[in-house]
Design an enzyme around this catalytic site. Sequence first.
Site, mmCIF file in Angstrom:
data_model
loop_
_atom_site.group_PDB
_atom_site.id
_atom_site.type_symbol
_atom_site.label_atom_id
_atom_site.label_comp_id
_atom_site.label_asym_id
_atom_site.label_seq_id
_atom_site.Cartn_x
_atom_site.Cartn_y
_atom_site.Cartn_z
ATOM 1 N N ASP A 11 -68.613 -18.507 -3.981
ATOM 2 C CA ASP A 11 -69.765 -17.620 -3.848
ATOM 3 C C ASP A 11 -69.285 -16.216 -4.170
ATOM 4 O O ASP A 11 -68.075 -15.947 -4.216
ATOM 5 C CB ASP A 11 -70.328 -17.697 -2.428
ATOM 6 C CG ASP A 11 -71.602 -16.864 -2.229
ATOM 7 O OD1 ASP A 11 -72.263 -16.533 -3.236
ATOM 8 O OD2 ASP A 11 -71.922 -16.526 -1.084
ATOM 9 N N SER A 12 -70.213 -15.309 -4.359
ATOM 10 C CA SER A 12 -69.846 -13.912 -4.600
ATOM 11 C C SER A 12 -69.240 -13.274 -3.358
ATOM 12 O O SER A 12 -68.530 -12.276 -3.454
ATOM 13 C CB SER A 12 -71.082 -13.111 -5.032
ATOM 14 O OG SER A 12 -72.052 -13.108 -3.996
ATOM 15 N N TYR A 43 -73.435 -10.513 -6.621
ATOM 16 C CA TYR A 43 -73.908 -11.041 -7.895
ATOM 17 C C TYR A 43 -75.368 -10.675 -8.135
ATOM 18 O O TYR A 43 -75.831 -10.649 -9.269
ATOM 19 C CB TYR A 43 -73.791 -12.570 -7.931
ATOM 20 C CG TYR A 43 -72.399 -13.110 -8.140
ATOM 21 C CD1 TYR A 43 -71.301 -12.279 -8.384
ATOM 22 C CD2 TYR A 43 -72.164 -14.480 -8.086
ATOM 23 C CE1 TYR A 43 -70.031 -12.797 -8.575
ATOM 24 C CE2 TYR A 43 -70.901 -15.015 -8.285
ATOM 25 C CZ TYR A 43 -69.835 -14.171 -8.524
ATOM 26 O OH TYR A 43 -68.587 -14.696 -8.711
ATOM 27 N N GLY A 44 -76.096 -10.445 -7.057
ATOM 28 C CA GLY A 44 -77.542 -10.225 -7.165
ATOM 29 C C GLY A 44 -77.948 -9.044 -8.017
ATOM 30 O O GLY A 44 -79.089 -8.962 -8.458
ATOM 31 N N CYS A 74 -73.942 -20.482 -4.373
ATOM 32 C CA CYS A 74 -74.619 -19.207 -4.567
ATOM 33 C C CYS A 74 -75.853 -19.472 -5.424
ATOM 34 O O CYS A 74 -75.727 -19.996 -6.538
ATOM 35 C CB CYS A 74 -73.678 -18.218 -5.266
ATOM 36 S SG CYS A 74 -74.453 -16.673 -5.795
ATOM 37 N N ASN A 75 -77.017 -19.142 -4.920
ATOM 38 C CA ASN A 75 -78.242 -19.369 -5.677
ATOM 39 C C ASN A 75 -78.259 -18.576 -6.978
ATOM 40 O O ASN A 75 -78.672 -19.076 -8.028
ATOM 41 C CB ASN A 75 -79.461 -18.998 -4.827
ATOM 42 C CG ASN A 75 -79.676 -19.941 -3.669
ATOM 43 O OD1 ASN A 75 -79.008 -19.829 -2.646
ATOM 44 N ND2 ASN A 75 -80.596 -20.873 -3.827
ATOM 45 N N THR A 76 -77.800 -17.318 -6.908
ATOM 46 C CA THR A 76 -77.798 -16.466 -8.095
ATOM 47 C C THR A 76 -76.905 -17.039 -9.180
ATOM 48 O O THR A 76 -77.282 -17.106 -10.354
ATOM 49 C CB THR A 76 -77.338 -15.042 -7.734
ATOM 50 O OG1 THR A 76 -78.232 -14.490 -6.764
ATOM 51 C CG2 THR A 76 -77.331 -14.145 -8.957
ATOM 52 N N GLU A 152 -72.492 -9.750 5.275
ATOM 53 C CA GLU A 152 -71.174 -9.275 4.833
ATOM 54 C C GLU A 152 -70.548 -8.334 5.862
ATOM 55 O O GLU A 152 -69.327 -8.283 6.018
ATOM 56 C CB GLU A 152 -71.301 -8.563 3.483
ATOM 57 C CG GLU A 152 -71.739 -9.454 2.335
ATOM 58 C CD GLU A 152 -70.638 -10.372 1.830
ATOM 59 O OE1 GLU A 152 -69.467 -10.124 2.146
ATOM 60 O OE2 GLU A 152 -70.956 -11.354 1.119
ATOM 61 N N CYS A 184 -80.847 -17.954 -0.590
ATOM 62 C CA CYS A 184 -79.510 -17.368 -0.738
ATOM 63 C C CYS A 184 -78.654 -17.930 0.384
ATOM 64 O O CYS A 184 -79.099 -17.981 1.540
ATOM 65 C CB CYS A 184 -79.567 -15.846 -0.660
ATOM 66 S SG CYS A 184 -77.947 -15.032 -0.657
ATOM 67 N N HIS A 186 -76.195 -16.736 1.922
ATOM 68 C CA HIS A 186 -75.929 -15.767 2.987
ATOM 69 C C HIS A 186 -76.954 -15.893 4.117
ATOM 70 O O HIS A 186 -76.634 -15.687 5.288
ATOM 71 C CB HIS A 186 -75.998 -14.336 2.445
ATOM 72 C CG HIS A 186 -74.785 -13.877 1.711
ATOM 73 N ND1 HIS A 186 -74.452 -14.339 0.462
ATOM 74 C CD2 HIS A 186 -73.821 -12.989 2.060
ATOM 75 C CE1 HIS A 186 -73.336 -13.745 0.058
ATOM 76 N NE2 HIS A 186 -72.925 -12.932 1.010
#
Length: 264
Positions: A11-12, A43-44, A74-76, A152, A184, A186
Amino acid sequence: MEKQKPIGIFDSGVGGLSICHAIRRALPEENLVYFADIGFSPYGVKSKDIINERSEYIVSFLINQGCKAVVVACNTATVNTISNLRAKFSIPIIGVEPGIKPAALQSKTGIISVLATEQTLESDSFQRLMAKYSKAVKINAIACPKFVTLVENLEHYSEQAVDVAEQYIRPLLTEGSDQIILGCTHFSFLRTIIDQVVGQEANVIDTAAPVAMEVNRRLDKLNLLNSKNTDIYAEFWTSGDYAKVIEPMSQLWGQDIHLFAIRA
């Protein structure tokens, strides 16, 4: 020996650890290698080209670590790179995407909402997914960058988190949304707060458990499920500052971790 190879997950940032937890619960005998691309997070707000470049680099890295499959947690990254990754690499690549289909099927009010990053919502893949179901239900797509920051910064149980969740979600409930989709990874760590805000007014759809089930299905089909239950490990890597990342990753994983940092 092939079966004992780890599952790679990336993931980012730290949000993909929610997918790690789901895979560990569903497949407790599997070894895991997690890569948090903190150095290029989030990444978003990145271009598709940058996300593709980073995703290719990380999948190559995870394959070099011996991974037998990779989960794009990660969805993005999924909506922007999954087709390219599957064409480029021969191992199973499993992605995540917002659960619009089950939400549309379950909705009684005909109004559903997706909480995601701006990049996910603007991607061609997401737009196609939304168009597929927009005739059956009204779909509200809401960018929620503050949710990513809260996780985060380990503020996902704070009063601020409650306020932000109210800000994003209350108007959707008022309009009649009866399905709230977490788009997402997160956002899974905000589930307690989101459930508190939503109450009984809507159903919350999280994709972590279905992703773990898909990993199980793909590995089983290829006869790659690990049957050896000794010396199971989880290994963690980051492209970010070790000193800044070790605490949030340990806390979100639920125990102290061994973290390796690389420049990439």
